[in-house]
Design a protein around this motif. Structure first.
Motif, PDB file in Angstrom:
ATOM      1  N   ARG A 222       1.408  -1.310  -0.020  1.00  0.00           N
ATOM      2  CA  ARG A 222       0.017   0.298   0.273  1.00  0.00           C
ATOM      3  C   ARG A 222       0.897   1.435  -0.196  1.00  0.00           C
ATOM      4  O   ARG A 222       2.129   1.641   0.688  1.00  0.00           O
ATOM      5  CB  ARG A 222      -0.886   0.068   0.922  1.00  0.00           C
ATOM      6  CG  ARG A 222      -1.750  -1.028   1.455  1.00  0.00           C
ATOM      7  CD  ARG A 222      -2.372  -1.088   2.701  1.00  0.00           C
ATOM      8  NE  ARG A 222      -3.822  -2.472   2.777  1.00  0.00           N
ATOM      9  CZ  ARG A 222      -2.764  -3.034   3.571  1.00  0.00           C
ATOM     10  NH1 ARG A 222      -1.742  -3.792   3.669  1.00  0.00           N
ATOM     11  NH2 ARG A 222      -3.722  -4.327   3.512  1.00  0.00           N
TER      12      ARG A 222
ATOM     13  N   TYR B  68      -2.900   5.006  -2.776  1.00  0.00           N
ATOM     14  CA  TYR B  68      -4.110   3.904  -1.929  1.00  0.00           C
ATOM     15  C   TYR B  68      -3.601   3.338  -0.814  1.00  0.00           C
ATOM     16  O   TYR B  68      -2.693   2.778  -1.355  1.00  0.00           O
ATOM     17  CB  TYR B  68      -3.659   2.908  -3.672  1.00  0.00           C
ATOM     18  CG  TYR B  68      -4.229   4.112  -4.668  1.00  0.00           C
ATOM     19  CD1 TYR B  68      -5.595   4.340  -4.971  1.00  0.00           C
ATOM     20  CD2 TYR B  68      -3.497   4.405  -5.646  1.00  0.00           C
ATOM     21  CE1 TYR B  68      -6.136   4.962  -6.465  1.00  0.00           C
ATOM     22  CE2 TYR B  68      -3.748   5.099  -6.783  1.00  0.00           C
ATOM     23  CZ  TYR B  68      -5.197   5.203  -7.281  1.00  0.00           C
ATOM     24  OH  TYR B  68      -5.062   6.265  -7.863  1.00  0.00           O
ATOM     25  N   HIS B  69      -4.253   3.307  -0.648  1.00  0.00           N
ATOM     26  CA  HIS B  69      -3.771   2.468   0.819  1.00  0.00           C
ATOM     27  C   HIS B  69      -6.032   1.526   1.468  1.00  0.00           C
ATOM     28  O   HIS B  69      -5.498   1.916   3.049  1.00  0.00           O
ATOM     29  CB  HIS B  69      -3.276   3.024   2.041  1.00  0.00           C
ATOM     30  CG  HIS B  69      -4.017   4.660   1.961  1.00  0.00           C
ATOM     31  ND1 HIS B  69      -3.430   5.648   1.300  1.00  0.00           N
ATOM     32  CD2 HIS B  69      -5.013   4.900   3.010  1.00  0.00           C
ATOM     33  CE1 HIS B  69      -4.600   6.613   1.911  1.00  0.00           C
ATOM     34  NE2 HIS B  69      -5.399   5.995   2.140  1.00  0.00           N
ATOM     35  N   THR B  70      -6.301   1.270   0.828  1.00  0.00           N
ATOM     36  CA  THR B  70      -7.398   0.621   1.381  1.00  0.00           C
ATOM     37  C   THR B  70      -7.027  -0.408   1.728  1.00  0.00           C
ATOM     38  O   THR B  70      -5.600  -1.119   1.298  1.00  0.00           O
ATOM     39  CB  THR B  70      -8.435   0.238   0.369  1.00  0.00           C
ATOM     40  OG1 THR B  70      -8.269  -0.499  -0.683  1.00  0.00           O
ATOM     41  CG2 THR B  70      -9.031   1.839   0.477  1.00  0.00           C
TER      42      THR B  70
ATOM     43  N   ARG C 191      -7.487  -3.896   0.264  1.00  0.00           N
ATOM     44  CA  ARG C 191      -7.633  -4.608  -0.889  1.00  0.00           C
ATOM     45  C   ARG C 191      -6.336  -3.594  -2.476  1.00  0.00           C
ATOM     46  O   ARG C 191      -6.880  -4.410  -3.165  1.00  0.00           O
ATOM     47  CB  ARG C 191      -8.940  -4.143  -1.727  1.00  0.00           C
ATOM     48  CG  ARG C 191     -10.036  -4.573  -1.345  1.00  0.00           C
ATOM     49  CD  ARG C 191     -11.018  -4.511  -1.908  1.00  0.00           C
ATOM     50  NE  ARG C 191     -12.318  -5.501  -1.563  1.00  0.00           N
ATOM     51  CZ  ARG C 191     -12.310  -7.122  -2.278  1.00  0.00           C
ATOM     52  NH1 ARG C 191     -11.920  -6.657  -3.906  1.00  0.00           N
ATOM     53  NH2 ARG C 191     -13.186  -7.340  -2.506  1.00  0.00           N
ATOM     54  N   ASP C 192      -5.917  -2.823  -1.261  1.00  0.00           N
ATOM     55  CA  ASP C 192      -4.744  -2.192  -2.468  1.00  0.00           C
ATOM     56  C   ASP C 192      -3.124  -3.162  -1.822  1.00  0.00           C
ATOM     57  O   ASP C 192      -2.204  -2.327  -1.218  1.00  0.00           O
ATOM     58  CB  ASP C 192      -4.970  -0.510  -2.102  1.00  0.00           C
ATOM     59  CG  ASP C 192      -5.851   0.083  -2.727  1.00  0.00           C
ATOM     60  OD1 ASP C 192      -6.048   0.167  -3.361  1.00  0.00           O
ATOM     61  OD2 ASP C 192      -6.930   0.990  -2.241  1.00  0.00           O
TER      62      ASP C 192
ATOM     63  N   PRO D 116       3.241   0.396  -6.375  1.00  0.00           N
ATOM     64  CA  PRO D 116       2.356   0.209  -5.657  1.00  0.00           C
ATOM     65  C   PRO D 116       1.329   0.954  -7.204  1.00  0.00           C
ATOM     66  O   PRO D 116       0.266   0.624  -7.116  1.00  0.00           O
ATOM     67  CB  PRO D 116       1.831   1.002  -5.067  1.00  0.00           C
ATOM     68  CG  PRO D 116       3.279   0.684  -4.603  1.00  0.00           C
ATOM     69  CD  PRO D 116       4.248   1.464  -5.855  1.00  0.00           C
ATOM     70  N   CYS D 117       1.869   2.179  -7.929  1.00  0.00           N
ATOM     71  CA  CYS D 117       1.436   2.841  -8.248  1.00  0.00           C
ATOM     72  C   CYS D 117       1.542   3.598  -9.192  1.00  0.00           C
ATOM     73  O   CYS D 117       2.466   4.092  -9.276  1.00  0.00           O
ATOM     74  CB  CYS D 117      -0.646   3.726  -7.239  1.00  0.00           C
ATOM     75  SG  CYS D 117       0.323   5.434  -6.751  1.00  0.00           S
TER      76      CYS D 117
ATOM     77  N   ASN E 115      -7.433  -4.723  -4.818  1.00  0.00           N
ATOM     78  CA  ASN E 115      -8.852  -3.839  -5.632  1.00  0.00           C
ATOM     79  C   ASN E 115      -9.180  -3.571  -7.003  1.00  0.00           C
ATOM     80  O   ASN E 115      -8.704  -3.852  -8.108  1.00  0.00           O
ATOM     81  CB  ASN E 115      -8.503  -2.354  -5.274  1.00  0.00           C
ATOM     82  CG  ASN E 115      -9.465  -1.330  -5.764  1.00  0.00           C
ATOM     83  OD1 ASN E 115     -10.168  -0.970  -6.314  1.00  0.00           O
ATOM     84  ND2 ASN E 115      -9.060   0.093  -4.819  1.00  0.00           N
TER      85      ASN E 115
ATOM     86  N   CYS F  22      -8.281  -0.676  -9.542  1.00  0.00           N
ATOM     87  CA  CYS F  22      -7.052  -0.306 -10.225  1.00  0.00           C
ATOM     88  C   CYS F  22      -7.016  -0.867 -11.858  1.00  0.00           C
ATOM     89  O   CYS F  22      -6.504  -0.756 -12.602  1.00  0.00           O
ATOM     90  CB  CYS F  22      -5.973  -2.173 -10.212  1.00  0.00           C
ATOM     91  SG  CYS F  22      -5.684  -1.591  -8.358  1.00  0.00           S
TER      92      CYS F  22
END
Length: 112
Positions: free
Chosen positions: A16, A20-22, A24-25, A39-40, A94, A97
């Motif tokens: 995470r 994005y840090h839920t 599911r991330d 991560p992103c 997630n 994505c």
């Protein structure tokens, strides 16, 4: 993490980041330009010294998606076919994505 290094902004042990840090991330993507996991796309923009180049279609048979929970590396087809769960540990991914799929790998427009 003991697996591949994941670069970015405030990356935790399950990939995470500050963007994005839920729960599911927990996926990181390898970029073709540098062969590094992020991560992103926003982490790549903020921390890399070059433009991002998504993973090319001709390399889809190579592992380029990382599960941050179990550190399993997946190919793009394995990731896309996994129904938003890691096929190894069943960690939820997630589904959002996919809205950014073209930033991570070459698409034909049908993925997002």
């Amino acid at each position: 993490m003991t697996g591949p290094s994941v670069h970015g902004v405030d990356v935790d042990s399950e990939t995470r980041c500050s963007h994005y840090h839920t729960d599911r991330d927990v996926v990181a993507f390898r970029f073709d330009c540098c062969e590094e996991y992020y991560p992103c796309y926003r982490c790549h923009e903020e921390t890399a010294d070059h433009e991002a180049v998504p993973w090319p279609r001709e390399r889809f048979d190579e592992r380029s998606v990382l599960c941050g929970v179990c550190e399993t590396e997946l190919t793009v087809p394995e990731y896309l076919g996994a129904d938003h769960h890691c096929p190894s540990c069943d960690a939820p991914f997630n589904p959002g994505c996919r809205a950014h799929a073209d930033r991570y790998f070459e698409t034909d427009g049908s993925v997002a």
